[in-house]
Design a protein around this motif. Sequence first.
Motif, PDB file in Angstrom:
ATOM      1  N   LEU A   2       0.838  -1.194   0.000  1.00 19.59           N
ATOM      2  CA  LEU A   2       0.000   0.000   0.000  1.00 19.59           C
ATOM      3  C   LEU A   2       0.880   1.254   0.000  1.00 19.59           C
ATOM      4  CD1 LEU A   2      -2.950   0.976   0.180  1.00 19.59           C
ATOM      5  CD2 LEU A   2      -2.664   1.082   2.647  1.00 19.59           C
ATOM      6  N   GLY A   3       1.906   1.253   0.847  1.00 19.37           N
ATOM      7  CA  GLY A   3       2.822   2.399   0.907  1.00 19.37           C
ATOM      8  C   GLY A   3       3.461   2.638  -0.446  1.00 19.37           C
ATOM      9  N   SER A   4       3.871   1.570  -1.067  1.00 18.33           N
ATOM     10  CA  SER A   4       4.544   1.681  -2.356  1.00 18.33           C
ATOM     11  C   SER A   4       3.579   2.204  -3.439  1.00 18.33           C
ATOM     12  CB  SER A   4       5.084   0.296  -2.696  1.00 18.33           C
ATOM     13  OG  SER A   4       5.553   0.256  -3.970  1.00 18.33           O
ATOM     14  N   ALA A   5       2.322   1.707  -3.415  1.00 16.61           N
ATOM     15  CA  ALA A   5       1.339   2.144  -4.420  1.00 16.61           C
ATOM     16  C   ALA A   5       1.021   3.630  -4.252  1.00 16.61           C
ATOM     17  CB  ALA A   5       0.069   1.310  -4.290  1.00 16.61           C
ATOM     18  N   ILE A   6       0.924   4.067  -3.020  1.00 17.93           N
ATOM     19  CA  ILE A   6       0.622   5.491  -2.783  1.00 17.93           C
ATOM     20  C   ILE A   6       1.804   6.347  -3.222  1.00 17.93           C
ATOM     21  CG2 ILE A   6       0.186   7.226  -0.975  1.00 17.93           C
ATOM     22  CD1 ILE A   6      -1.443   5.069   0.509  1.00 17.93           C
ATOM     23  N   ARG A   7       3.004   5.892  -2.920  1.00 13.90           N
ATOM     24  CA  ARG A   7       4.192   6.680  -3.293  1.00 13.90           C
ATOM     25  C   ARG A   7       4.325   6.814  -4.808  1.00 13.90           C
ATOM     26  NH1 ARG A   7       7.108   3.829   0.693  1.00 13.90           N
ATOM     27  NH2 ARG A   7       8.252   2.798  -0.948  1.00 13.90           N
ATOM     28  N   ARG A   8       3.850   5.789  -5.542  1.00 11.78           N
ATOM     29  CA  ARG A   8       3.947   5.847  -7.007  1.00 11.78           C
ATOM     30  C   ARG A   8       3.139   7.006  -7.588  1.00 11.78           C
ATOM     31  NH1 ARG A   8       4.236   0.302  -7.264  1.00 11.78           N
ATOM     32  NH2 ARG A   8       1.989   0.065  -7.478  1.00 11.78           N
ATOM     33  N   MET A   9       2.131   7.467  -6.835  1.00 13.37           N
ATOM     34  CA  MET A   9       1.297   8.567  -7.340  1.00 13.37           C
ATOM     35  C   MET A   9       2.060   9.891  -7.390  1.00 13.37           C
ATOM     36  SD  MET A   9      -2.299   7.832  -5.450  1.00 13.37           S
ATOM     37  CE  MET A   9      -2.751   6.152  -5.084  1.00 13.37           C
ATOM     38  N   ASN A  10       3.247   9.918  -6.807  1.00 11.06           N
ATOM     39  CA  ASN A  10       4.096  11.116  -6.903  1.00 11.06           C
ATOM     40  C   ASN A  10       4.567  11.359  -8.326  1.00 11.06           C
ATOM     41  OD1 ASN A  10       4.263  12.013  -4.264  1.00 11.06           O
ATOM     42  ND2 ASN A  10       5.916  10.618  -3.762  1.00 11.06           N
ATOM     43  N   HIS A  11       4.666  10.295  -9.088  1.00  7.65           N
ATOM     44  CA  HIS A  11       5.256  10.404 -10.418  1.00  7.65           C
ATOM     45  C   HIS A  11       4.159  10.523 -11.457  1.00  7.65           C
ATOM     46  CE1 HIS A  11       9.004   9.357  -8.479  1.00  7.65           C
ATOM     47  NE2 HIS A  11       8.351   8.393  -7.876  1.00  7.65           N
ATOM     48  N   LEU A  12       4.148  11.631 -12.164  1.00  8.07           N
ATOM     49  CA  LEU A  12       3.072  11.891 -13.122  1.00  8.07           C
ATOM     50  C   LEU A  12       2.954  10.763 -14.143  1.00  8.07           C
ATOM     51  CD1 LEU A  12       3.514  15.701 -13.925  1.00  8.07           C
ATOM     52  CD2 LEU A  12       2.042  14.633 -12.231  1.00  8.07           C
ATOM     53  N   ASP A  13       4.092  10.296 -14.654  1.00 13.69           N
ATOM     54  CA  ASP A  13       4.045   9.272 -15.696  1.00 13.69           C
ATOM     55  C   ASP A  13       3.544   7.934 -15.153  1.00 13.69           C
ATOM     56  OD1 ASP A  13       6.341   9.176 -14.201  1.00 13.69           O
ATOM     57  OD2 ASP A  13       7.705   8.841 -15.869  1.00 13.69           O
ATOM     58  N   ASP A  14       3.997   7.553 -13.962  1.00 16.40           N
ATOM     59  CA  ASP A  14       3.529   6.296 -13.357  1.00 16.40           C
ATOM     60  C   ASP A  14       2.031   6.357 -13.085  1.00 16.40           C
ATOM     61  OD1 ASP A  14       5.978   5.181 -13.338  1.00 16.40           O
ATOM     62  OD2 ASP A  14       6.345   5.374 -11.191  1.00 16.40           O
ATOM     63  N   LEU A  15       1.601   7.488 -12.549  1.00 15.64           N
ATOM     64  CA  LEU A  15       0.188   7.652 -12.203  1.00 15.64           C
ATOM     65  C   LEU A  15      -0.673   7.594 -13.465  1.00 15.64           C
ATOM     66  CD1 LEU A  15      -2.012   8.389 -10.119  1.00 15.64           C
ATOM     67  CD2 LEU A  15      -1.391  10.783 -10.407  1.00 15.64           C
ATOM     68  N   ALA A  16      -0.243   8.342 -14.486  1.00 12.72           N
ATOM     69  CA  ALA A  16      -1.033   8.395 -15.724  1.00 12.72           C
ATOM     70  C   ALA A  16      -1.092   7.015 -16.387  1.00 12.72           C
ATOM     71  CB  ALA A  16      -0.435   9.425 -16.673  1.00 12.72           C
ATOM     72  N   LEU A  17       0.034   6.309 -16.391  1.00 12.76           N
ATOM     73  CA  LEU A  17       0.042   4.992 -17.025  1.00 12.76           C
ATOM     74  C   LEU A  17      -0.813   3.999 -16.237  1.00 12.76           C
ATOM     75  CD1 LEU A  17       1.088   3.234 -19.330  1.00 12.76           C
ATOM     76  CD2 LEU A  17       3.096   2.712 -17.944  1.00 12.76           C
ATOM     77  N   GLY A  18      -0.731   4.080 -14.910  1.00 11.74           N
ATOM     78  CA  GLY A  18      -1.559   3.207 -14.076  1.00 11.74           C
ATOM     79  C   GLY A  18      -3.036   3.433 -14.366  1.00 11.74           C
ATOM     80  N   ILE A  19      -3.413   4.685 -14.512  1.00 13.38           N
ATOM     81  CA  ILE A  19      -4.813   5.016 -14.804  1.00 13.38           C
ATOM     82  C   ILE A  19      -5.192   4.485 -16.189  1.00 13.38           C
ATOM     83  CG2 ILE A  19      -6.366   6.953 -15.313  1.00 13.38           C
ATOM     84  CD1 ILE A  19      -4.947   8.463 -13.002  1.00 13.38           C
ATOM     85  N   MET A  20      -4.304   4.675 -17.154  1.00  7.75           N
ATOM     86  CA  MET A  20      -4.611   4.203 -18.511  1.00  7.75           C
ATOM     87  C   MET A  20      -4.802   2.681 -18.527  1.00  7.75           C
ATOM     88  SD  MET A  20      -2.489   4.679 -22.032  1.00  7.75           S
ATOM     89  CE  MET A  20      -3.247   6.246 -22.430  1.00  7.75           C
ATOM     90  N   ARG A  21      -3.898   1.975 -17.876  1.00  4.68           N
ATOM     91  CA  ARG A  21      -3.975   0.507 -17.900  1.00  4.68           C
ATOM     92  C   ARG A  21      -5.236   0.016 -17.195  1.00  4.68           C
ATOM     93  NH1 ARG A  21       2.472  -0.825 -17.382  1.00  4.68           N
ATOM     94  NH2 ARG A  21       2.769  -1.026 -19.623  1.00  4.68           N
ATOM     95  N   SER A  22      -5.575   0.619 -16.056  1.00  5.02           N
ATOM     96  CA  SER A  22      -6.792   0.140 -15.385  1.00  5.02           C
ATOM     97  C   SER A  22      -8.022   0.500 -16.216  1.00  5.02           C
ATOM     98  CB  SER A  22      -6.891   0.649 -13.947  1.00  5.02           C
ATOM     99  OG  SER A  22      -6.511   1.959 -13.840  1.00  5.02           O
ATOM    100  N   THR A  23      -7.972   1.597 -16.961  1.00  5.78           N
ATOM    101  CA  THR A  23      -9.114   1.953 -17.818  1.00  5.78           C
ATOM    102  C   THR A  23      -9.263   0.931 -18.948  1.00  5.78           C
ATOM    103  OG1 THR A  23      -8.674   4.263 -17.321  1.00  5.78           O
ATOM    104  CG2 THR A  23     -10.157   3.826 -19.161  1.00  5.78           C
ATOM    105  N   PHE A  24      -8.142   0.534 -19.553  1.00  2.97           N
ATOM    106  CA  PHE A  24      -8.210  -0.512 -20.589  1.00  2.97           C
ATOM    107  C   PHE A  24      -8.825  -1.793 -20.027  1.00  2.97           C
ATOM    108  CE2 PHE A  24      -4.414   1.433 -23.047  1.00  2.97           C
ATOM    109  CZ  PHE A  24      -5.267   2.092 -23.919  1.00  2.97           C
ATOM    110  N   GLU A  25      -8.568  -2.027 -18.752  1.00  5.71           N
ATOM    111  CA  GLU A  25      -9.087  -3.250 -18.098  1.00  5.71           C
ATOM    112  C   GLU A  25     -10.479  -3.027 -17.521  1.00  5.71           C
ATOM    113  OE1 GLU A  25      -7.819  -6.197 -18.079  1.00  5.71           O
ATOM    114  OE2 GLU A  25      -5.708  -6.261 -17.510  1.00  5.71           O
ATOM    115  N   GLN A  26     -11.070  -1.857 -17.799  1.00  2.00           N
ATOM    116  CA  GLN A  26     -12.409  -1.514 -17.279  1.00  2.00           C
ATOM    117  C   GLN A  26     -12.422  -1.502 -15.745  1.00  2.00           C
ATOM    118  OE1 GLN A  26     -14.662  -0.831 -19.656  1.00  2.00           O
ATOM    119  NE2 GLN A  26     -13.426  -1.628 -21.323  1.00  2.00           N
TER     120      GLN A  26
END
Lengths: 413, 422
Positions: B359-383
């Motif tokens: 959980l700590g690691s996932a929250i920390r990843r949101m600091n990085h614009l590219d990681d956050l944006a890619l995570g959002i894109m991938r989960s959107t592709f997966e609905q």
Amino acid sequence: MQSYMYHPMSQLHIESTQKFKDTTISVRFLSELTEKSATTLAILALIMEDRNQYAATKQQMTQWMDQLYGAKLDVRSIGYGKSISFEVRSKVIDDRYIDRSIAKEHFEWLLTMIQYPLLSAETLKEAKLMLKATLLRNQDSATKYAINQAFTRAGAGYPLSIDTSGSLDVLDDITLDDVKSAHTMLLSAARVDVFVITSAQPQMYQALFEHSYLNTTRVDSETMYTLQHRDMTQEVMKKELKQTNLVMVYNAQIIPSDELYWPLRVALVALGQLPSSLCFTEIREKRSLCYFIGANMVTFDGAVYVYTGIDAKEKQQVIQLVGEQIQRIIDGDIDENLLVNSKTMMINSLYGMVDDPFAMINFLYQRLLMKSDVHMDSVIQMIQQVSMAKMGEAMASLVLRTIFSLEPMEEQA
Amino acid sequence: MNVTHPRYKETLREFTTENGLRCILVFKPDYQGSCALLGTPFGALDLEQVDQEGTIYHVIPGTAHFLEHKLFENPEGDIMNVFTDLGAQVNAFTSYHETVYYFTTSADVIEPLNVLMDFVANPSISEASVEKEKGIIVQELNMYEQMPDVRLMMETYKSLYHNHPLKFDIGGDEQSVLSVSKEHLDECYLRNYHPQQMVLVVATGVDLDVIEETIRKKQSEHPVRAMQKVVRASVNEPIEVVNTYHTITMDVQSEKVAVAFKITEFFDSPLKRLKAEWAMRFLNEAAFSSLNPAYQQWMDDEIITDFFGVDSDFGEDYGFVLFFNETSDPKQFEDFVLEQWEKATISEVTLQQLKRRSLGSAIRRMNHLDDLALGIMRSTFEQMDYFETIDVIETISLDEVLAIKQLVHVENRSVITLSKKA
């Protein structure tokens, strides 16, 4: 970033911000770079990451970090010319996202990690094995290995030739006493800079720093130097590969304190750091000779290098083309737009640093070592002032020192 | 409308443009930089696509990656230079699952965003440039081919899969690259780059109203075309692996071994798959990392090195658990993996510890614009909702982690050895 100096060469730098979801801390010790010191510190780094007098097993160490919501610990060495910086960096989740405050506990934990690594025959043996495996593994990365070999040749007799990740030649001879001495030197004498980027109260870090072993009088270590010119050498090494890794090292004799430093940095962006750079355009885009090509600088050694992966039979053509692109910058035979873009990209990259804690820290540390104005605005102003003529002047100082290529065996070429 | 997540304190806005492009904007008020990603779920696994009429389209291996290279071309030259002129850095990547074009900038975001949407929507591929690009891509493949870790992974896929497209490199091979034509690229583009198939994510400190207006205006300028709805054709993949043992040689200093278990039971929803992935990760972390008290002994006995690791990947129609190590004794490592897998277990205390870490690691990843944006894109592709993919960490029970072991049938394995050339 606010800096606090308690003793000469012992400084704390704090950036207070709510922007990030974690607290970032970097503790950097500076000392002389030699083949032995680099190898000893590489061993110490592995031991420090591994175990501690208060967490004597790997399992206890991991549990301790997990109690801090998966705090990250990373220990590494970076070369700065004649010196080596031993960096202990850590990140921990910000107090705002969890149900208890761990900022103070985290800093105390980090100080303990640095002060009490488990230095024993057992941990030394394991660290040596791991370092040996890493150094051998590095040799299997063709690009990295080729650059390393090129520096070894171009920097013979200078710190440039020393690999800060350690040396197989001296590894076996490092003793536990060597590691203990290196550790004592870091704790008591080496220049230290501590960087903290956090939403927690700065006063808390100041108080902890003030009462820690870090707060003592320390000595600085020299960094920048230049190589003396000598004749160019060319060497080929054969390996079973599919591609030739070509590295050209130039002696610029320009270091950050020189007037031509920023013109050189801008020129290198124009030469090989942009999709519109001369090397990328002429060698990759127009002639399809490579997939990657880049130009960079070993800042504190005043050296410049160009590296690429090509087909073996194209080597001479690529060497010639790189030379021609350098000459074009010297002659001012480039589009004004490329100069403008090179400066813009450098400036934007500086602006972008404020979104990345480690980039901020790296920038400030480098400026401190350069003994230069630490403010970004003054750097930006220097970049903006770079002219085509100055860029040409900087590039005219490049003297080709070494051409090294790691090439496929004949039958594969 | 902007919605701020109460727990993760991220502010998002979602909307779909009239031509069907799904957009997610993330507001990062203190950030100097911006990052925008435009992607399509067309990746290297899409080698056979089928439309609603049942027509099957064959895609040459490496085409998604080739297309990614060629979209950067426009009649005036390389689109990368346009971004450079705007002070932005543009790039793209192709994975097995998607192709993503993105830029980052700490200057103006509006103009690069317009250019990103334009160049992806308006390809201009010439026959001559396709031929020229082949040389560059072959050099790229050569570069990867000489990387031992990449080679080990590729050989593992080839040993696990008879027919599944994972057996092909993302970039294809020299032969497939040389056989790609302009017509083939055009056809693949038309089938896979319709706005309704794509997702745009922008993470920025700029007012989201301005970003939304820019996107809507630009998308309204793009001609509307009919969408040919295609899906990835199902693969007839045998349960058994191709090779139980396979050895390759390279001119290397460090010999490596991979032991991979092929998984042949799949999940009927992305959420179940995600939970299974976390469960497998937690089990492996508990059993094969320093959390296991035996780990020290394994190192002391030189059975494993610091290179040792375990990875797992569960796709829609594939899955594997992979152990890798540096050793010149592959048999010893294989026996070690089999023995320890049999013993692998996890306690409730360790599970909670790992959940906290993750959980700590996932929250920390949101600091990085590219990681956050890619995570959002991938989960959107997966609905899926991005934040739910993080919340799910806390929902995984001990029983679920222990049950995940049943997915693995150890006899269905491949052991790949990368040995030193004599």
